[in-house]
Motif scaffolding. Structure first.
Motif, PDB file in Angstrom:
ATOM      1  N   ALA A   1    -115.333  48.242 -20.424  1.00 18.29           N
ATOM      2  CA  ALA A   1    -114.158  48.002 -21.262  1.00 18.29           C
ATOM      3  C   ALA A   1    -114.143  48.938 -22.472  1.00 18.29           C
ATOM      4  O   ALA A   1    -113.097  49.451 -22.866  1.00 18.29           O
ATOM      5  CB  ALA A   1    -114.137  46.546 -21.727  1.00 18.29           C
ATOM      6  N   VAL A   2    -115.296  49.148 -23.067  1.00 17.99           N
ATOM      7  CA  VAL A   2    -115.391  49.981 -24.277  1.00 17.99           C
ATOM      8  C   VAL A   2    -115.345  51.456 -23.930  1.00 17.99           C
ATOM      9  O   VAL A   2    -114.773  52.272 -24.671  1.00 17.99           O
ATOM     10  CB  VAL A   2    -116.696  49.641 -25.038  1.00 17.99           C
ATOM     11  N   LEU A   3    -115.945  51.848 -22.805  1.00 19.62           N
ATOM     12  CA  LEU A   3    -115.982  53.247 -22.370  1.00 19.62           C
ATOM     13  C   LEU A   3    -115.352  53.350 -20.982  1.00 19.62           C
ATOM     14  O   LEU A   3    -116.045  53.527 -19.977  1.00 19.62           O
ATOM     15  CB  LEU A   3    -117.433  53.751 -22.329  1.00 19.62           C
ATOM     16  N   PRO A   4    -114.044  53.219 -20.896  1.00 20.41           N
ATOM     17  CA  PRO A   4    -113.389  53.164 -19.579  1.00 20.41           C
ATOM     18  C   PRO A   4    -113.574  54.435 -18.753  1.00 20.41           C
ATOM     19  O   PRO A   4    -113.462  54.390 -17.529  1.00 20.41           O
ATOM     20  CB  PRO A   4    -111.905  52.935 -19.928  1.00 20.41           C
ATOM     21  N   ASP A   5    -113.854  55.550 -19.405  1.00 21.13           N
ATOM     22  CA  ASP A   5    -114.078  56.800 -18.674  1.00 21.13           C
ATOM     23  C   ASP A   5    -115.568  57.088 -18.474  1.00 21.13           C
ATOM     24  O   ASP A   5    -115.951  58.173 -18.021  1.00 21.13           O
ATOM     25  CB  ASP A   5    -113.433  57.975 -19.426  1.00 21.13           C
ATOM     26  N   GLY A   6    -116.413  56.123 -18.835  1.00 21.25           N
ATOM     27  CA  GLY A   6    -117.854  56.308 -18.690  1.00 21.25           C
ATOM     28  C   GLY A   6    -118.310  56.035 -17.274  1.00 21.25           C
ATOM     29  O   GLY A   6    -117.499  55.851 -16.357  1.00 21.25           O
ATOM     30  N   HIS A   7    -119.618  55.979 -17.088  1.00 23.11           N
ATOM     31  CA  HIS A   7    -120.164  55.678 -15.767  1.00 23.11           C
ATOM     32  C   HIS A   7    -121.430  54.847 -15.925  1.00 23.11           C
ATOM     33  O   HIS A   7    -122.058  54.835 -16.993  1.00 23.11           O
ATOM     34  CB  HIS A   7    -120.463  56.954 -14.975  1.00 23.11           C
ATOM     35  N   GLU A   8    -121.772  54.169 -14.866  1.00 20.16           N
ATOM     36  CA  GLU A   8    -122.930  53.286 -14.901  1.00 20.16           C
ATOM     37  C   GLU A   8    -124.194  54.048 -14.539  1.00 20.16           C
ATOM     38  O   GLU A   8    -124.192  54.876 -13.626  1.00 20.16           O
ATOM     39  CB  GLU A   8    -122.719  52.114 -13.926  1.00 20.16           C
ATOM     40  N   GLU A   9    -125.257  53.777 -15.264  1.00 14.78           N
ATOM     41  CA  GLU A   9    -126.569  54.306 -14.950  1.00 14.78           C
ATOM     42  C   GLU A   9    -127.545  53.146 -14.924  1.00 14.78           C
ATOM     43  O   GLU A   9    -127.222  52.025 -15.315  1.00 14.78           O
ATOM     44  CB  GLU A   9    -127.006  55.381 -15.968  1.00 14.78           C
ATOM     45  N   TYR A  10    -128.757  53.451 -14.456  1.00 16.98           N
ATOM     46  CA  TYR A  10    -129.725  52.376 -14.271  1.00 16.98           C
ATOM     47  C   TYR A  10    -131.078  52.805 -14.819  1.00 16.98           C
ATOM     48  O   TYR A  10    -131.616  53.832 -14.448  1.00 16.98           O
ATOM     49  CB  TYR A  10    -129.873  52.014 -12.780  1.00 16.98           C
ATOM     50  N   ALA A  11    -131.605  52.029 -15.761  1.00 19.93           N
ATOM     51  CA  ALA A  11    -132.983  52.181 -16.225  1.00 19.93           C
ATOM     52  C   ALA A  11    -133.734  50.979 -15.676  1.00 19.93           C
ATOM     53  O   ALA A  11    -133.946  50.857 -14.485  1.00 19.93           O
ATOM     54  CB  ALA A  11    -133.042  52.258 -17.744  1.00 19.93           C
TER      55      ALA A  11
END
Length: 471
Positions: free
Chosen positions: A95-105
């Protein structure tokens, strides 16, 4: 050792250069304020209490001019189950970064860009202290609080200079590709010593293992060359990821700076990529045989990829050494493709190898060795061996015979060519990283000698560093 005033002048010039100016600070503050408001609005729509905290160097005023990283953590109640935390964290992040992407740590988070800043939005648990963790990121807000209570503007300036020093010598970053000094570790080291010059003078004389325990926890021992007991988590060594060679590099360049202070030490070295002709010229000069296993790089983040590449490189290098090909040096690098690169003193070996057995007087072992290798058709009582079938064909094994006090055989070598070894199924018995092994099972090439020059198109910079090694 150089004059103290000369060292201080260099430090002050670097300090001025790496300190963010008022415009950069205001841009950072405005971006954080807007993002925080968005996060709080997204949290208000959830059936759970949570808050947001800025962490990292931008929160503590210790970031380097030009760095564009903002780290925002959303803290959820400690009794929230992991699945729900991850789901809420991604909802807020998207919602805050609609153009972002998911990463996994350790668990998923969202990363993206906002007004020119690189933003990580990470969910965590709001735990009482750094030792009551439910996930590894839970301690980060405690790191932040610990340092903010102890840092003033002057100390923040010294921390920026030390971070730039670490960047300049190529050891800044706790990712598993670099295996260097994290921002948190570098700040704790400056806090421990008070200023950069005192820290460098101390590092120049370190005799690893070197242990720092800011809060005198003394709860457990560590086997690492550098130990910084986490003041917020007594069981953790903040420097655990820091490789021994990077501790040694800090020592080398600390001595170099103390004896001849220069702003050049603070500037990262970026060698000019070399081409095929330069690679061949190095090989002609060195008279060695490089060999490279080349394959499509597994689709992994660096923190997962490089440990697997190093494990695989170690397996390949050790097997080549065990077989007698005498590795001189080895390295690994990756982009679209990955490379396990080993430079050999020799590519080929004789058809036989010597294999020593036990002393003859160690009867049980000696008899077992002798019987294992003795020709089944040898005449009794130590007589002459019978002529092998076919007349004059050479035996597979010479001996056993006595050399000194031991039985010895000279036996046929399984592989006489290093490339043949790496092209065989034996490659898969050397202890490869799991995803590297999968990639190799799909397809790989073995480049030998001048053939490795073709790698310069993709890895010219890495090859330039390899053939011009520095501390």
């Amino acid at each position: 050792m150089a004059d103290a005033d000369a060292r201080r002048r260099v430090i002050e010039r670097v300090r001025e250069r790496v300190t963010p100016d008022a415009d950069e600070r205001e841009a950072m503050r405005a971006a954080v304020s807007t993002l925080t408001a968005r996060i709080e609005a997204a949290v208000s729509d959830l059936p759970v209490d949570a808050d947001v905290v800025q962490v990292g160097s931008t929160a503590r005023g210790t970031w380097l001019a030009g760095d564009r990283d903002i780290d925002l953590f959303v803290r959820f109640p400690a009794d929230l189950d992991r699945e729900t935390l991850e789901r809420y964290g991604l909802e807020i992040g998207n919602a805050v970064l609609p153009d972002g992407h998911e990463e996994y740590a350790e668990h998923p988070y969202v990363t993206g860009e906002f007004e020119g800043f690189d933003v990580d939005l990470v969910p965590c648990y709001d735990v009482g202290d750094g030792s009551a963790l439910q996930s590894a990121v839970d301690r980060t807000p405690h790191h932040n609080a610990y340092l903010r209570e102890r840092i003033d503007d002057d100390l923040a300036g010294e921390m920026r200079v030390f971070k730039q020093f670490l960047k300049g010598i190529g050891v800044y970053g706790s990712n598993l590709k670099t295996e260097g000094f994290s921002g948190y570790l570098s700040e704790l080291l400056v806090l421990e010593h008070g200023d950069v010059e005192t820290l460098l003078a101390a590092a120049a004389d370190w005799h690893p293992p070197v242990v720092f325990d800011p809060e005198d926890h003394a709860t457990r021992s560590h086997d690492d060359p550098l130990v910084m007991v986490d003041p917020t988590d007594p069981a953790r060594n903040v420097a655990a990821v820091c490789a021994a060679e990077n501790v040694a590099r800090l020592q080398h360049y600390a001595r170099a700076f103390l004896s001849a202070p220069s702003e050049g030490i603070f500037e990262p070295r970026e060698p000019e990529p070399i081409g095929p002709d330069a690679v061949r010229a190095h090989l002609d000069r060195r008279g060695t045989t490089p060999i490279a296993v080349v394959f499509d790089a597994p689709d992994l983040v660096d923190d997962q990829l490089y440990p697997q590449l190093r494990k695989s490189l170690s397996g390949v290098r050790d097997e080549l050494a065990r077989r007698g090909f005498e590795p001189i040096r080895a390295t690994t690098f990756a982009d679209e493709r990955a490379v396990l690169f080993v430079e050999l003193a020799r590519r080929t070996l004789p058809s036989i190898e010597r294999h020593g057995g036990p002393p003859v007087h160690v009867r049980a072992h000696a008899e077992g060795f002798y019987e294992a290798y003795a020709d089944a058709e040898a005449a009794p009582n130590g007589g002459d061996r019978e002529t092998p079938p076919g007349g004059d064909a050479p035996p597979d094994t010479y001996g056993p015979f006595v050399d000194g006090e031991r039985y010895v055989v000279e036996r046929e070598r399984e592989f006489t060519d290093a490339a043949e070894l790496l092209r065989s199924a034996e490659l898969f018995s050397v202890g490869l990283g799991a995803r590297v092994e999968t990639a190799l099972e799909t397809e790989y090439d073995v480049l030998v000698g001048d053939e490795v020059a073709t790698l310069s198109e993709e890895f010219g910079g890495e090859l330039a560093s390899y053939f011009d090694p520095r501390p």
